[in-house]
Structures are given as structure tokens and as C-alpha cells.
Design an enzyme around this catalytic site. Structure first.
Site, PDB file in Angstrom:
ATOM      1  N   GLY A 112      42.673   0.663 -13.092  1.00 13.16           N
ATOM      2  CA  GLY A 112      41.826   0.067 -14.112  1.00 13.16           C
ATOM      3  C   GLY A 112      41.516   1.006 -15.258  1.00 13.16           C
ATOM      4  O   GLY A 112      41.264   0.566 -16.377  1.00 13.16           O
ATOM      5  N   GLU A 155      48.394   0.687  -7.877  1.00 12.12           N
ATOM      6  CA  GLU A 155      47.883  -0.436  -7.097  1.00 12.12           C
ATOM      7  C   GLU A 155      48.779  -0.839  -5.930  1.00 12.12           C
ATOM      8  O   GLU A 155      48.281  -1.251  -4.875  1.00 12.12           O
ATOM      9  CB  GLU A 155      47.655  -1.658  -8.012  1.00 12.12           C
ATOM     10  CG  GLU A 155      46.431  -1.552  -8.904  1.00 12.12           C
ATOM     11  CD  GLU A 155      46.721  -0.869 -10.238  1.00 12.12           C
ATOM     12  OE1 GLU A 155      45.856  -0.916 -11.135  1.00 12.12           O
ATOM     13  OE2 GLU A 155      47.817  -0.276 -10.382  1.00 12.12           O
ATOM     14  N   ALA A 190      39.497   0.981 -10.829  1.00 13.33           N
ATOM     15  CA  ALA A 190      38.464   0.049 -10.386  1.00 13.33           C
ATOM     16  C   ALA A 190      37.912   0.563  -9.062  1.00 13.33           C
ATOM     17  O   ALA A 190      38.571   1.318  -8.343  1.00 13.33           O
ATOM     18  CB  ALA A 190      39.034  -1.355 -10.237  1.00 13.33           C
ATOM     19  N   GLU A 247      44.491   0.806 -17.494  1.00 14.59           N
ATOM     20  CA  GLU A 247      44.406  -0.494 -18.171  1.00 14.59           C
ATOM     21  C   GLU A 247      43.341  -0.484 -19.263  1.00 14.59           C
ATOM     22  O   GLU A 247      43.519  -1.103 -20.322  1.00 14.59           O
ATOM     23  CB  GLU A 247      44.109  -1.582 -17.137  1.00 14.59           C
ATOM     24  CG  GLU A 247      45.282  -1.828 -16.193  1.00 14.59           C
ATOM     25  CD  GLU A 247      44.904  -2.676 -14.996  1.00 14.59           C
ATOM     26  OE1 GLU A 247      45.555  -3.720 -14.786  1.00 14.59           O
ATOM     27  OE2 GLU A 247      43.966  -2.310 -14.267  1.00 14.59           O
TER      28      GLU A 247
END
Length: 258
Positions: A109, A132, A64, A112
Site C-alpha cells: 500500500g 502481496e 497496509a 501504491e
């Protein structure tokens, strides 16, 4: 939609995340564009299988967008997580199988994103991780949930707690990816697999995906009863009649939806 490229060919759709300068990082704009593409694919009965990949050689999706997230409030962080989770669930629930062709970094992300797909094929140069905790946050797009379901709780906790990055060989060893191939064979391999899936009865493939995804959330007794319901539905389709007739007659099958 400059950040996403959608191509369709012979019952196959390819989604390419196209932010090479940002290593294909996911920001709010990209997520909304991805959702728009998924809505298009939901309605397109001529698409049987979807491949997702990243533009360039360095990254599938590097994560992200940290630049966007850095100044988030609690409220903004919650909304961003909810947006990503909603869209990744749309990928997971898309009736068509989704193959991730992972050509580089799949971190945060990006990992994911890959986890939300049905099948993951990795380049030998691909790298995976949920880093993260090193940024002071947790995964927010389903990483704490899907990773454990796919690789097991122990391996997932190690990756989540350490934030370490692993290579494609290790990802294959722990079951995070289905296959590792050389970079120049990645898309060819993904398309060969996709075309092999597309040769089968699309309704049956769709129902297989539903049976696995929903069944994994049920106890085994409920799940096998759900499978029986799915199985019985097939006998209302022309594909079942054609598939079994072609088998008995020893001829090539010609499914009606094609």
C-alpha cells in the site's frame, strides 16, 4: 489526528504519515484521516503544491496494516480496498500537484500511495515493492493498474508476480521514481521542486495535471482535442495575460492568484 501531521507554509502543504511504531502502515483509521486532510487541501486556495512523506527514517509507508487485514472476510476485504482506492483517486485527482518524498520502505500500500502521486523523489535508502503475493493476496489500492501504466507491463508483472523488493537505484532505472537523492537532501529537494512549481500560474498547472491524467485514458485523437479545450481555457484567465505581458516586457511575472 495523531496518525497524520499536516503543515502549511508559503503555498506548500506537507502531509506526514505518523505511525512510526507500525512503520507508517495504513489502516482504516489512517485512511479516513488522510481523506479528511485531502478535503481540507481541496478547499484551501492558498496551497498550490502538496508533499507527502513518512515520519521517521525507516519507512515512507511500509504497506497496509496486516494486523488489521488478517481476519478480514471477503466483504471486509472489498470494503477496505474500495476505501483505499477512493482515497488514492482523490490524491490522483487533487487539482494541486502531489510530490511523494519517499524516505524508506514503500511496500504494498505504500508503493501504491506513491504511485498515486504526480512525482516521486526517493532517498537512496528507499525500498520499493508489491509483496502481496507472498501474503496470499493481490495489491488492492491500485497497484496492478498504476504500476503498469508507470513502469510498463513487463516490469510491473515481474514485480507483481515475484513480490520482490527493489532499491532506489533500480526504481529509478525502471521509471518508478523521478529522482534519487541522499537521505539528508530528500525534503530539501522535494521542497525546492514544489516551490519551483508554485512559482508558475496555478490554474495552468492545475489544467496540465487534468490534461495528462484524463488524456492518458483516451485515444490520441480525443486526447489532443481535450488538450485544445484546456489550452483555450487559459485565455480566459488573468494569469495568461500577466504571464505573456511580463514575458514581452521582460519583467518578473506577478500572477493574480498570489
Amino acid at each position: 489526528m495523531n496518525d497524520i501531521i499536516l503543515q502549511k507554509e508559503n503555498h506548500l502543504a506537507t502531509i506526514t504519515i505518523n505511525r512510526t511504531k507500525a512503520l507508517n502502515a495504513l489502516n482504516t483509521q489512517v485512511l479516513f484521516q488522510l481523506e479528511e486532510v485531502l478535503q481540507d487541501l481541496k478547499k484551501d486556495d492558498n496551497v498550490f503544491v502538496v508533499i507527502v512523506t513518512g515520519a521517521g527514517e525507516k519507512a515512507f509507508v511500509a504497506g497496509a496494516d496486516i494486523t488489521e487485514m488478517k481476519e478480514f472476510s471477503v466483504f471486509e476485504g472489498r470494503n477496505f480496498s474500495a476505501l483505499g482506492n477512493r482515497i488514492f483517486r482523490e490524491i490522483e485527482n487533487l487539482e494541486k500537484p502531489v510530490i511523494a518524498a519517499i524516505n524508506g520502505f514503500a511496500l504494498g500500500g505504500g508503493c501504491e500511495f506513491a504511485l498515486a502521486c504526480d512525482i516521486r523523489i526517493a532517498s537512496s535508502k528507499a525500498k520499493f515493492g508489491q509483496p502481496e503475493v507472498g501474503l496470499g493476496i493481490t495489491p488492492g489500492f491500485g497497484g496492478t493498474q498504476r504500476l503498469a501504466r508507470i513502469v510498463g507491463i513487463g516490469a510491473a508483472k515481474e514485480l507483481l508476480y515475484t513480490g520482490k523488493m527493489i532499491d532506489a537505484a533500480e526504481a529509478y532505472r525502471i521509471g518508478l521514481v523521478n529522482k534519487v537523492v541522499e537521505p539528508d537532501k530528500l525534503m530539501e529537494t522535494a521542497k525546492t521542486l514544489a516551490n519551483g512549481i508554485a512559482e508558475n500560474a496555478p490554474i495552468a498547472v492545475k489544467l496540465c495535471k487534468a490534461a495528462v491524467n484524463r488524456g492518458m485514458q483516451m485515444d490520441i485523437d480525443t486526447a489532443v482535442m481535450y488538450e485544445a479545450d484546456i489550452f483555450s481555457q487559459c485565455f480566459s484567465t488573468q494569469d495568461q495575460k500577466e504571464g505573456m505581458t511580463a514575458f514581452i516586457e521582460r519583467r518578473h511575472k506577478n500572477f493574480i492568484n498570489k
